[in-house]
Design a protein around this motif. Structure first.
Motif, mmCIF file in Angstrom:
data_model
loop_
_atom_site.group_PDB
_atom_site.id
_atom_site.type_symbol
_atom_site.label_atom_id
_atom_site.label_comp_id
_atom_site.label_asym_id
_atom_site.label_seq_id
_atom_site.Cartn_x
_atom_site.Cartn_y
_atom_site.Cartn_z
ATOM 1 N N TYR A 104 1.757 5.467 -0.938
ATOM 2 C CA TYR A 104 2.802 4.638 -1.558
ATOM 3 C C TYR A 104 2.434 3.159 -1.609
ATOM 4 O O TYR A 104 3.150 2.365 -2.213
ATOM 5 C CB TYR A 104 4.176 4.865 -0.947
ATOM 6 C CG TYR A 104 4.415 4.453 0.491
ATOM 7 C CD1 TYR A 104 3.465 3.824 1.262
ATOM 8 C CD2 TYR A 104 5.655 4.714 1.075
ATOM 9 C CE1 TYR A 104 3.711 3.468 2.574
ATOM 10 C CE2 TYR A 104 5.921 4.372 2.378
ATOM 11 C CZ TYR A 104 4.945 3.740 3.125
ATOM 12 O OH TYR A 104 5.205 3.402 4.419
ATOM 13 N N GLN A 161 11.200 8.175 10.159
ATOM 14 C CA GLN A 161 11.105 6.781 10.598
ATOM 15 C C GLN A 161 12.489 6.224 10.934
ATOM 16 O O GLN A 161 13.495 6.924 10.836
ATOM 17 C CB GLN A 161 10.425 5.949 9.504
ATOM 18 C CG GLN A 161 9.011 6.465 9.216
ATOM 19 C CD GLN A 161 8.109 5.440 8.562
ATOM 20 O OE1 GLN A 161 8.508 4.303 8.283
ATOM 21 N NE2 GLN A 161 6.863 5.837 8.314
ATOM 22 N N ARG A 182 11.548 -6.376 4.065
ATOM 23 C CA ARG A 182 10.220 -5.767 3.883
ATOM 24 C C ARG A 182 10.410 -4.259 3.855
ATOM 25 O O ARG A 182 10.899 -3.667 4.825
ATOM 26 C CB ARG A 182 9.310 -6.170 5.041
ATOM 27 C CG ARG A 182 7.878 -5.625 4.937
ATOM 28 C CD ARG A 182 7.701 -4.260 5.562
ATOM 29 N NE ARG A 182 6.318 -3.794 5.408
ATOM 30 C CZ ARG A 182 5.893 -2.556 5.613
ATOM 31 N NH1 ARG A 182 6.734 -1.624 5.991
ATOM 32 N NH2 ARG A 182 4.640 -2.234 5.437
ATOM 33 N N GLU A 219 11.638 -2.833 7.696
ATOM 34 C CA GLU A 219 11.355 -1.536 8.285
ATOM 35 C C GLU A 219 9.876 -1.533 8.591
ATOM 36 O O GLU A 219 9.104 -2.285 7.992
ATOM 37 C CB GLU A 219 11.763 -0.406 7.344
ATOM 38 C CG GLU A 219 10.901 -0.234 6.111
ATOM 39 C CD GLU A 219 9.615 0.503 6.393
ATOM 40 O OE1 GLU A 219 8.548 -0.089 6.189
ATOM 41 O OE2 GLU A 219 9.653 1.670 6.810
ATOM 42 N N TRP A 220 9.441 -0.708 9.556
ATOM 43 C CA TRP A 220 8.002 -0.529 9.777
ATOM 44 C C TRP A 220 7.775 0.954 9.984
ATOM 45 O O TRP A 220 7.651 1.675 9.011
ATOM 46 C CB TRP A 220 7.526 -1.425 10.923
ATOM 47 C CG TRP A 220 6.098 -1.286 11.356
ATOM 48 C CD1 TRP A 220 5.660 -1.222 12.656
ATOM 49 C CD2 TRP A 220 4.903 -1.226 10.552
ATOM 50 N NE1 TRP A 220 4.286 -1.123 12.692
ATOM 51 C CE2 TRP A 220 3.793 -1.111 11.420
ATOM 52 C CE3 TRP A 220 4.658 -1.228 9.174
ATOM 53 C CZ2 TRP A 220 2.471 -1.006 10.965
ATOM 54 C CZ3 TRP A 220 3.345 -1.130 8.723
ATOM 55 C CH2 TRP A 220 2.277 -1.024 9.603
ATOM 56 N N VAL A 221 7.851 1.464 11.183
ATOM 57 C CA VAL A 221 7.610 2.900 11.344
ATOM 58 C C VAL A 221 8.711 3.509 12.221
ATOM 59 O O VAL A 221 9.671 4.097 11.750
ATOM 60 C CB VAL A 221 6.218 3.174 11.942
ATOM 61 C CG1 VAL A 221 5.968 4.682 12.022
ATOM 62 C CG2 VAL A 221 5.122 2.513 11.093
ATOM 63 N N HIS A 244 14.700 6.273 3.832
ATOM 64 C CA HIS A 244 13.662 5.947 2.845
ATOM 65 C C HIS A 244 12.330 6.614 3.176
ATOM 66 O O HIS A 244 11.469 6.726 2.322
ATOM 67 C CB HIS A 244 13.483 4.430 2.774
ATOM 68 C CG HIS A 244 12.994 3.851 4.075
ATOM 69 N ND1 HIS A 244 13.672 3.998 5.265
ATOM 70 C CD2 HIS A 244 11.861 3.177 4.373
ATOM 71 C CE1 HIS A 244 13.000 3.414 6.228
ATOM 72 N NE2 HIS A 244 11.891 2.909 5.727
ATOM 73 N N GLU A 245 12.158 6.994 4.484
ATOM 74 C CA GLU A 245 10.918 7.655 4.888
ATOM 75 C C GLU A 245 11.218 8.761 5.899
ATOM 76 O O GLU A 245 11.017 8.597 7.095
ATOM 77 C CB GLU A 245 9.927 6.640 5.492
ATOM 78 C CG GLU A 245 9.447 5.624 4.473
ATOM 79 C CD GLU A 245 8.228 4.849 4.935
ATOM 80 O OE1 GLU A 245 7.184 5.478 5.140
ATOM 81 O OE2 GLU A 245 8.333 3.628 5.093
HETATM 82 CA CA CA Z 1 7.790 2.602 6.999
#
Ligand code: CA
Length: 367
Positions: A104, A161, A182, A219-221, A244-245
């Motif tokens: 992505y 996530q 982000r 967001e990150w993980v 979203h993930e």
């Molecule tokens: Ca992510």
């Protein structure tokens, strides 16, 4: 790529020397040569980031040991050889033979690439791996990357996530308006339609951007990686679930000519090791996320929050819109999205009466 010819003729010659120097002895001493390979693997992750960054390091060690040094791979973190956003082009061009990242990140090449990482409200890691390896997903991924001279393989998955880090509570859709967040992939376009102002930043730039107010949220993980970046030091509220993930398939991309230059046993070693680190990463996140989350909440005072149901409902509607538009890009995009959605519909009917029903039964027993 550097090839070195190593001759193993000496042992055979020495053995041959024990007998008379006949023609048949010379045949037995024909030199066996082993071609060795020295490859570069570039990543979109900070060097040695837990799970995401350690997976390619593990791949390099495993392949070195299994090939007895015939294929040596040197791993470069983001920014060491190329920037995080340059991995796709660099491997496509052969600057490096391998890259580790996520499809992505390359929606600028083809919006439908996002489908091979995740779709908002899509499949979890278990379902995604089933689709990729036994549901036709990998074949479509290879078709998409073929014009770019790349062979993709699944090489990790984050699992579900977290929705991300915020400095204010999200109680309604109004709270998303104007929020500079982000977020990568199709989730970014969904947030845009919800009124937020999404931006994309590589992992290594998130902390400073949140600290200095360049962004309001990120967001990150999930707990393990987010704690490593120190995001709890620059944001107060930690939201779930990661709509979203619902999983993020991590990719290994290999330059096509480089891959085809390998003898078949090394090709199989690369493919099989990718499968190994694919599962390893799922296991590592599952084994370590919960203790990181406990540490974030109990030791660092992070406030855990669930996104309100009406916010999730609106995000789900917007996600369907965005995915429909990606599908309409061209014939291949339509096939890829249709294939994903069909597989999700079918596997969900099984997931509902297996995993989901079991989780409910287990929770009820504990009440
Ligand atoms: Ca992510």
């Amino acid at each position: 790529m550097k090839h070195t010819l190593v001759a193993f003729a000496f042992l055979a010659l020495a053995m041959g020397g024990c007998t008379t120097d006949t023609g048949s002895d010379r045949d037995a001493s024909v030199a066996t040569t082993v071609e060795t390979f020295e490859w570069k693997l570039i990543t979109t992750w900070p060097k040695n980031l837990p799970a995401l960054g350690t997976a390619p390091e593990r791949l390099a060690v495993l392949i070195d040991e299994m090939s007895a040094g015939q294929l040596k791979i040197k791993v470069y973190g983001a920014g060491e050889l190329t920037g995080a956003t340059e991995v796709f082009d660099a491997v496509s061009a052969g600057t490096a033979e391998m890259g580790h990242g996520a499809a992505y990140y390359w929606v600028g090449k083809a919006p439908v690439a996002a489908v091979f990482t995740t779709l908002p409200f899509g499949m979890n890691a278990q379902e995604m791996n089933a689709r990729l390896h036994f549901g036709g997903g990998l074949e479509l991924w290879r078709e998409l990357y073929e014009p770019f001279n790349l062979i993709p393989m699944a090489a990790g998955n984050s699992g579900v996530q977290m929705a991300g880090w915020f400095n204010k509570e999200i109680n309604s859709l109004e709270d998303l308006k104007g929020l500079k967040m982000r977020i990568p992939g199709l989730g970014a376009e969904v947030m845009n339609r919800a009124g937020a102002a999404p931006v994309y930043l590589p992992g290594g730039e998130i902390f400073t951007s949140l600290q200095t107010g360049v962004i309001d949220a990120t967001e990150w993980v999930g707990p393990l990686n987010d704690q490593t970046l120190g995001l709890h030091e620059v944001a107060k509220y930690y939201y779930y679930p990661g709509w979203h993930e619902p999983s993020a398939a991590i990719e290994l991309i290999v330059n096509k000519e480089a891959f085809e230059s390998l003898p078949i046993h090394l090709q199989r070693m690369v493919e099989t090791t990718a499968r190994a680190i694919n599962q390893d990463m799922v296991d590592e996140f599952n084994a370590r996320n919960f203790s990181s989350l406990r540490s974030l909440v109990e030791e660092h005072g992070v406030e855990l929050r669930k996104l309100p149901a009406d916010v999730l409902q609106r995000l789900r509607e917007l996600s369907d819109e965005v995915i429909d538009e990606v599908a309409g890009t061209d014939e291949l995009s339509q096939r890829i999205v249709d294939s994903y959605r069909n597989f999700q519909r079918e596997i969900q009917s099984w997931s509902d009466i297996s995993e989901y029903a079991y989780f409910q039964a287990r929770d009820a027993e504990g009440d």
